[in-house]
Design an enzyme around this catalytic site. Structure first.
Site, mmCIF file in Angstrom:
data_model
loop_
_atom_site.group_PDB
_atom_site.id
_atom_site.type_symbol
_atom_site.label_atom_id
_atom_site.label_comp_id
_atom_site.label_asym_id
_atom_site.label_seq_id
_atom_site.Cartn_x
_atom_site.Cartn_y
_atom_site.Cartn_z
ATOM 1 N N GLU A 165 0.844 -1.201 0.000
ATOM 2 C CA GLU A 165 0.000 0.000 0.000
ATOM 3 C C GLU A 165 0.888 1.264 0.000
ATOM 4 O OE1 GLU A 165 -2.288 0.552 3.622
ATOM 5 O OE2 GLU A 165 -3.802 1.728 2.574
ATOM 6 N N LYS A 193 -9.568 2.470 -2.326
ATOM 7 C CA LYS A 193 -9.762 1.822 -1.008
ATOM 8 C C LYS A 193 -11.173 2.068 -0.467
ATOM 9 C CE LYS A 193 -7.306 1.854 3.472
ATOM 10 N NZ LYS A 193 -6.030 2.222 4.084
ATOM 11 N N CYS A 221 -5.849 -2.824 2.276
ATOM 12 C CA CYS A 221 -5.581 -2.781 3.718
ATOM 13 C C CYS A 221 -6.791 -2.978 4.631
ATOM 14 C CB CYS A 221 -4.834 -1.505 4.082
ATOM 15 S SG CYS A 221 -4.144 -1.641 5.749
HETATM 16 N N1 LIG Z 1 -3.392 1.310 6.103
HETATM 17 C C1 LIG Z 1 -4.403 0.935 6.891
HETATM 18 O O1 LIG Z 1 -5.559 0.996 6.531
HETATM 19 N N2 LIG Z 1 -4.049 0.501 8.118
HETATM 20 C C2 LIG Z 1 -4.989 0.349 9.162
HETATM 21 C C3 LIG Z 1 -4.586 -0.681 10.108
HETATM 22 C C4 LIG Z 1 -4.904 -2.046 9.633
HETATM 23 O O2 LIG Z 1 -5.940 -2.295 9.070
HETATM 24 O O3 LIG Z 1 -4.098 -2.925 9.847
#
Ligand SMILES: NC(=O)NCCC(=O)O
Length: 401
Positions: A142, A217, A254
């Site tokens: 990401e 996203k 993510c």
């Molecule tokens: N980049 C992101 O959405 N991280 C949030 C934490 C996770 O979902 O592990």
């Protein structure tokens, strides 16, 4: 390189110095392998990573040109193979997938141009290693082209945002053509045609260097200070599946992996491989990491390939400095509940995995999760839930006070 110590005490001692390793080891898998008797390790490995077609997951040998790059540049390189049963009417459909995890290359205080350039140069040999390994579909982590400045509230990080056909896409297009490889490039996007707003976007580059499409996203974290919605909002691209030369793929970026319905809908649209480019840190999610993605692969009869960045990113602030410790551990889960071991906890890495896509339908047929699902019940409840007058279906024990 993997750290090796004389004995367990030295390993544990080393971990106290906190270099990001697991007690001096690259991964839990290697820690267990080194510390258990071989027959104990075999059984623990079966319980932790499952069996594929009745056997422990096989490793595959990669060409010397690929392994030499890993030695020269010090990145972890591992390769595995998921088999499917032989079918009478269909040939095996084997796709070679590559996942890249990496740390940033310069301090977050360096000039932005230099930071981005240095990341490009860092991933170049890893992409070359994937290309010379014959990888068909490659996915980066990401926002691979920048530090994770979106976890600070500092809007200066917006400067890293690029249009879909910007610098990062152009950089990767040449590799896509050179190696006949589909490449998924998760970036911070600036939409020039719509008020220059910013999105968290995955660009899907076809094996001819063409841009097949994008996905933005769907789920944006708002966990305390980790509030990405100060930079961008929930995506507006739905749940697209990209039909590529090597299979039907989707990108669940993510935070979307925590949302089973998000994972479900990519599956309903026909995805055979889900790529999950991630940035996450130990204290928050490490206990979830080996569970959620495997569960999605099992429940939806598809492969689920997760990538997490590595290393510590330090963001000095006017009063305090914020450190994020990313734990890498990229891995792939299969519909039969088996999974690869994880890449390194603290080093850059490339995970190369062959997967026979026939396994997806074989597991749909065997377990029938699609057939036994009660979509109409779920849809009906969800429709009611969305109404203000919704009342939860609770039957109260009349003997309760
Ligand atoms: N980049 C992101 O959405 N991280 C949030 C934490 C996770 O979902 O592990």
């Amino acid at each position: 390189m993997e750290k090796k110590f004389q004995n367990r005490e030295e390993n544990e001692q080393f971990n106290l110095s906190n270099d990001g390793s697991i007690c001096g080891y690259d991964s839990l898998h290697l820690l267990l392998k080194d510390n258990l008797k071989p027959h104990h390790f075999q059984e623990v490995n079966r319980l932790l990573t499952g069996l594929n077609c009745g056997k422990a997951l096989e490793t595959i040998a990669l060409p010397q040109s690929a392994t030499a790059l890993s030695t020269e540049h010090g990145f972890d390189l591992q390769a595995f193979c998921f088999h499917a049963d032989k079918e009478v009417l269909r040939e095996p459909r084997v796709v070679r997938v590559g996942l890249i995890q990496n740390s940033i290359a310069l301090p977050t205080t360096a000039h932005f141009v230099d930071q981005k350039k240095a990341i490009f140069e860092k991933v170049r040999p890893i992409i070359d290693s994937a290309g010379s390994s014959g990888v068909n579909i490659l996915c980066l982590q990401e926002m691979w082209m920048m530090p994770l400045g979106v976890w600070t509230r500092d809007k200066k990080w917006c400067e890293f945002a690029e249009p879909v056909d910007g610098e990062s896409t152009k950089f990767l297009q040449s590799f896509a053509v050179k190696y006949n490889m589909v490449i998924i490039s998760p970036i911070l996007e600036r939409d020039l045609n719509h008020g220059e707003v910013i999105w968290n976007t995955a660009v899907v580059i076809g094996n001819h260097g063409n841009i097949i499409g994008i996905h933005r996203k769907n789920h944006i974290p708002r966990i305390g200070e980790m509030n990405e919605s100060t930079f961008y909002m929930e995506g507006n691209t739905g749940h697209p599946v990209f039909e590529t030369a090597f299979g039907k793929i989707a990108i669940n970026i993510c935070f979307g992996r925590h949302h089973p319905l998000n994972s479900l809908i990519f599956g309903l649209n026909g995805a055979e491989i889900i790529f999950n480019p991630t940035a996450t840190i130990g204290e928050l999610t490490e206990a979830m990491w080996p569970i959620e993605q495997r569960n999605a692969a099992i429940a939806n009869s598809y492969y689920f390939a997760s990538i997490n960045r590595v290393g510590t990113e330090t963001f000095p602030g006017p009063v305090t400095s914020t450190d994020f410790n990313f734990y890498g551990s990229s891995y792939i889960s299969a519909p039969d509940a088996s999974c690869t071991p994880c890449l390194s906890h603290h080093r850059d890495g490339l995970l190369v995995t062959d997967m026979d896509l026939n396994l997806c339908r074989q597991y749909k047929d065997k377990w029938g999760f699609r057939m036994t699902a009660r979509y109409e019940l779920y849809a009906e409840t969800l429709a009611r839930y969305l109404k203000p007058e919704f009342e939860p279906q609770v039957i109260r024990d009349p003997l309760l006070h």
